[in-house]
Design a protein around this motif. Structure first.
Motif, PDB file in Angstrom:
ATOM      1  N   UNK A   8       0.827  -1.202   0.000  1.00 23.56           N
ATOM      2  CA  UNK A   8       0.000   0.000   0.000  1.00 23.56           C
ATOM      3  C   UNK A   8       0.861   1.251   0.000  1.00 23.56           C
ATOM      4  N   UNK A   9       0.503   2.203  -0.874  1.00 27.94           N
ATOM      5  CA  UNK A   9       1.185   3.496  -0.948  1.00 27.94           C
ATOM      6  C   UNK A   9       0.133   4.593  -1.039  1.00 27.94           C
ATOM      7  N   UNK A  10       0.549   5.833  -0.823  1.00 29.76           N
ATOM      8  CA  UNK A  10      -0.357   6.986  -0.944  1.00 29.76           C
ATOM      9  C   UNK A  10       0.252   7.978  -1.919  1.00 29.76           C
ATOM     10  N   UNK A  11      -0.586   8.595  -2.750  1.00 27.96           N
ATOM     11  CA  UNK A  11      -0.123   9.484  -3.814  1.00 27.96           C
ATOM     12  C   UNK A  11      -0.897  10.787  -3.795  1.00 27.96           C
ATOM     13  N   UNK A  12      -0.196  11.898  -4.083  1.00 31.27           N
ATOM     14  CA  UNK A  12      -0.838  13.177  -4.406  1.00 31.27           C
ATOM     15  C   UNK A  12      -0.324  13.614  -5.773  1.00 31.27           C
ATOM     16  N   UNK A  13      -1.121  14.421  -6.472  1.00 31.05           N
ATOM     17  CA  UNK A  13      -0.676  14.933  -7.765  1.00 31.05           C
ATOM     18  C   UNK A  13      -0.836  13.913  -8.869  1.00 31.05           C
ATOM     19  N   UNK A  14       0.252  13.645  -9.606  1.00 26.09           N
ATOM     20  CA  UNK A  14       0.178  12.723 -10.743  1.00 26.09           C
ATOM     21  C   UNK A  14       1.334  11.739 -10.700  1.00 26.09           C
ATOM     22  N   UNK A  15       1.013  10.476 -10.981  1.00 26.56           N
ATOM     23  CA  UNK A  15       2.039   9.436 -10.964  1.00 26.56           C
ATOM     24  C   UNK A  15       1.680   8.333 -11.948  1.00 26.56           C
ATOM     25  N   UNK A  16       2.715   7.798 -12.578  1.00 27.44           N
ATOM     26  CA  UNK A  16       2.582   6.647 -13.469  1.00 27.44           C
ATOM     27  C   UNK A  16       3.188   5.439 -12.770  1.00 27.44           C
ATOM     28  N   UNK A  17       2.478   4.300 -12.794  1.00 27.65           N
ATOM     29  CA  UNK A  17       2.918   3.094 -12.101  1.00 27.65           C
ATOM     30  C   UNK A  17       3.137   1.938 -13.070  1.00 27.65           C
ATOM     31  N   UNK A  20       3.598  -9.878  -7.386  1.00 26.51           N
ATOM     32  CA  UNK A  20       4.181 -10.455  -6.171  1.00 26.51           C
ATOM     33  C   UNK A  20       3.238 -11.525  -5.656  1.00 26.51           C
ATOM     34  N   UNK A  21       3.812 -12.644  -5.246  1.00 27.89           N
ATOM     35  CA  UNK A  21       3.008 -13.763  -4.777  1.00 27.89           C
ATOM     36  C   UNK A  21       3.230 -14.010  -3.286  1.00 27.89           C
ATOM     37  N   UNK A  22       2.163 -14.431  -2.603  1.00 25.03           N
ATOM     38  CA  UNK A  22       2.244 -14.928  -1.235  1.00 25.03           C
ATOM     39  C   UNK A  22       1.676 -16.335  -1.285  1.00 25.03           C
ATOM     40  N   UNK A  23       2.555 -17.315  -1.396  1.00 23.47           N
ATOM     41  CA  UNK A  23       2.100 -18.677  -1.643  1.00 23.47           C
ATOM     42  C   UNK A  23       1.542 -18.771  -3.045  1.00 23.47           C
ATOM     43  N   UNK A  24       0.295 -19.143  -3.159  1.00 22.60           N
ATOM     44  CA  UNK A  24      -0.351 -19.242  -4.477  1.00 22.60           C
ATOM     45  C   UNK A  24      -1.196 -18.017  -4.799  1.00 22.60           C
ATOM     46  N   UNK A  25      -1.210 -17.040  -3.914  1.00 20.58           N
ATOM     47  CA  UNK A  25      -2.055 -15.858  -4.098  1.00 20.58           C
ATOM     48  C   UNK A  25      -1.238 -14.642  -4.527  1.00 20.58           C
ATOM     49  N   UNK A  26      -1.797 -13.873  -5.449  1.00 22.36           N
ATOM     50  CA  UNK A  26      -1.168 -12.610  -5.825  1.00 22.36           C
ATOM     51  C   UNK A  26      -1.362 -11.585  -4.712  1.00 22.36           C
ATOM     52  N   UNK A  27      -0.321 -10.831  -4.427  1.00 20.65           N
ATOM     53  CA  UNK A  27      -0.401  -9.787  -3.401  1.00 20.65           C
ATOM     54  C   UNK A  27      -0.879  -8.500  -4.064  1.00 20.65           C
ATOM     55  N   UNK A  28      -2.042  -7.981  -3.685  1.00 20.79           N
ATOM     56  CA  UNK A  28      -2.554  -6.769  -4.332  1.00 20.79           C
ATOM     57  C   UNK A  28      -1.712  -5.547  -4.005  1.00 20.79           C
ATOM     58  N   UNK A  29      -1.740  -4.605  -4.922  1.00 24.48           N
ATOM     59  CA  UNK A  29      -1.050  -3.321  -4.762  1.00 24.48           C
ATOM     60  C   UNK A  29      -2.134  -2.257  -4.687  1.00 24.48           C
ATOM     61  N   UNK A  30      -2.096  -1.432  -3.654  1.00 23.99           N
ATOM     62  CA  UNK A  30      -3.158  -0.450  -3.419  1.00 23.99           C
ATOM     63  C   UNK A  30      -2.574   0.952  -3.400  1.00 23.99           C
ATOM     64  N   UNK A  31      -3.198   1.846  -4.152  1.00 23.47           N
ATOM     65  CA  UNK A  31      -2.794   3.253  -4.182  1.00 23.47           C
ATOM     66  C   UNK A  31      -3.913   4.083  -3.577  1.00 23.47           C
ATOM     67  N   UNK A  32      -3.622   4.749  -2.486  1.00 26.77           N
ATOM     68  CA  UNK A  32      -4.574   5.692  -1.891  1.00 26.77           C
ATOM     69  C   UNK A  32      -4.282   7.076  -2.452  1.00 26.77           C
ATOM     70  N   UNK A  33      -5.226   7.643  -3.178  1.00 29.63           N
ATOM     71  CA  UNK A  33      -5.048   8.953  -3.799  1.00 29.63           C
ATOM     72  C   UNK A  33      -5.593  10.009  -2.850  1.00 29.63           C
ATOM     73  N   UNK A  34      -4.765  10.989  -2.529  1.00 28.18           N
ATOM     74  CA  UNK A  34      -5.137  12.001  -1.542  1.00 28.18           C
ATOM     75  C   UNK A  34      -4.912  13.406  -2.072  1.00 28.18           C
ATOM     76  N   UNK A  35      -5.538  14.368  -1.397  1.00 25.58           N
ATOM     77  CA  UNK A  35      -5.263  15.774  -1.674  1.00 25.58           C
ATOM     78  C   UNK A  35      -3.975  16.161  -0.967  1.00 25.58           C
ATOM     79  N   UNK A  36      -3.497  17.369  -1.237  1.00 27.09           N
ATOM     80  CA  UNK A  36      -2.257  17.830  -0.621  1.00 27.09           C
ATOM     81  C   UNK A  36      -2.366  17.927   0.896  1.00 27.09           C
ATOM     82  N   UNK A  37      -3.591  18.084   1.415  1.00 20.65           N
ATOM     83  CA  UNK A  37      -3.776  18.172   2.871  1.00 20.65           C
ATOM     84  C   UNK A  37      -4.220  16.842   3.471  1.00 20.65           C
TER      85      UNK A  37
END
Length: 405
Positions: A226-235, A240-257
């Motif tokens: 998990x990561x948090x982003x403000x503004x603009x970003x390209x990913x 990534x695997x945990x055993x047989x499961x894919x590990x999700x990637x989460x982006x929390x988009x926030x305002x500057x405040x």
């Protein structure tokens, strides 16, 4: 009497035109009725070994990434201006059709793009503004701030032995935490006129645009990333695997405040998030894979497929899905601005962020603009290209640009 384009072009490329002839040549080149004849002459010139460098793909791309503007006279496109970036042979034709004191581009020696940009920088006039570049700060959990654009390449000792600034200007995280350890939270931030590339501990790549940030752990633990982003970003998210499961990637988009805008859930993909506070919409564009966008305001959820984008109103939480222009979404990452019927305020907001300028409006042109503009030119050249439309004028006063028409 029809001009002999072959003779005029040859003299032009050899810098043999008199001032009067040059003036006449530029007038003829910009006239729509001469377009086909001039293109034919350009094709003939490019087959001549004397000018073979002009057809070199790398040089053409470097020379003419600075997109020239040409008024489109067709009845179907009267509402605005079409800005075209021509590469290879057609790049030369495009430039010759719109030359306004930019003849030096064709007369420069055959050097690489780096040398060409360096030459542009040497020609900065007083009061001009250079484009942005690789500028960012890394803020550690204890409040230590590392200025990356001035930091030496190699390991950043203040950030620990796992953090390295590469010679290509990116920030690399490579460490894995000890079992049971708690990761530290770090924030990479770009200022106005800055951009930066980050490789996260899992190998995922984040490319930040100007006035943006990404907050992330020094290493990932558990069943989510998990990561948090403000503004603009390209990913570009690494699988990534945990055993047989894919590990999700989460982006929390926030305002500057810190206000939550949306949550983007990912399973290995390439996508772009544009969520600036001074833009009316937050746009998530998917290039590869699959993402789910959840609005923080309304919990509306949209699942995106490649070639689609989520358009979200951060104030109401309303969200829709539309076809994406992928080139437009990631143009900033690839070195240029891309517009489709954009108003002047939209264009100037992007220039404000990239050139670190202030904008003042004496009048606001009503025309719409479409096409591309370079991010590697100084601001006067970019504004000069816009002025070729005839619909807008600019005046530079220090770090302020005044818009008029």
């Amino acid at each position: 009497m029809q001009p002999d384009w072959n003779i005029l072009l040859t003299k032009y490329l050899n810098d043999q035109l008199t001032p009067d002839e040059l003036t006449r040549f530029l007038e003829l080149a910009r006239a729509a009725e001469g377009e086909e004849e001039l293109k034919a002459a350009v094709e003939a010139a490019l087959s001549d070994e004397q000018f073979s460098g002009l057809s070199d793909e790398n040089r053409a791309d470097a020379l003419f990434r600075a997109v020239m503007l040409k008024a489109d006279t067709s009845a179907q496109k009267q509402q605005g201006l079409i800005v075209r970036m021509f590469r290879k042979r057609m790049a030369v034709a495009a430039v010759l059709l719109v030359l306004v004191g930019l003849a030096a581009f064709l007369l420069w020696p055959e050097t690489g793009e780096t040398d060409l940009i360096a030459e542009v920088r040497k020609q900065v006039v007083p009061g001009d503004v250079l484009p942005g570049g690789d500028k960012a700060t890394l803020t550690l959990e204890d409040g230590t701030v590392i200025v990356l654009d001035t930091a030496a390449n190699g390991m950043l000792m203040a950030a620990g032995k796992q953090v390295r600034k590469s010679s290509s200007g990116e920030l690399l995280y490579t460490a894995v935490g000890d079992a049971g350890a708690t990761p530290a939270m770090h924030t990479l931030s770009t200022p106005r006129g800055g951009q930066f590339r980050l490789v996260l501990p899992d190998g995922s790549i984040v490319f930040l645009n100007a006035t943006s940030s990404v907050t992330f752990p020094s290493f990932f633990t558990g069943n989510t990333r998990e990561v948090a982003v403000t503004g603009e970003a390209y990913f570009e998210v690494a699988a990534k695997m945990a055993g047989t499961q894919k590990v999700p990637f989460i982006v929390n988009v926030k305002s500057a405040v810190g206000k939550e805008k949306a949550r983007v859930e990912v399973l290995g993909t390439h996508f772009n998030i544009m969520g600036y506070d001074n833009e009316a919409r937050m746009v998530t564009t998917l290039l590869e894979g699959a993402v789910k966008v959840v609005s923080a305001g309304s919990n509306e959820t949209r699942l995106l497929k490649p070639g689609k984008q989520s358009v979200l109103n951060p104030e109401t939480g309303a969200q829709g899905v539309s076809d994406a222009n992928e080139e437009q979404a990631v143009a900033w990452k690839n070195g240029y601005f891309y517009y489709e019927r954009a108003d002047i305020r939209t264009i100037m907001r992007q220039l404000e962020r990239w050139y670190n300028i202030a904008v003042e409006y004496k009048t606001i042109p009503s025309k719409k603009f479409s096409g591309t503009l370079p991010r590697k030119e100084k601001v006067s050249k970019v504004l000069e290209m816009l002025e070729l439309t005839g619909n807008v004028t600019f005046k530079i006063e220090g770090d302020k640009v005044i818009v008029d028409n």
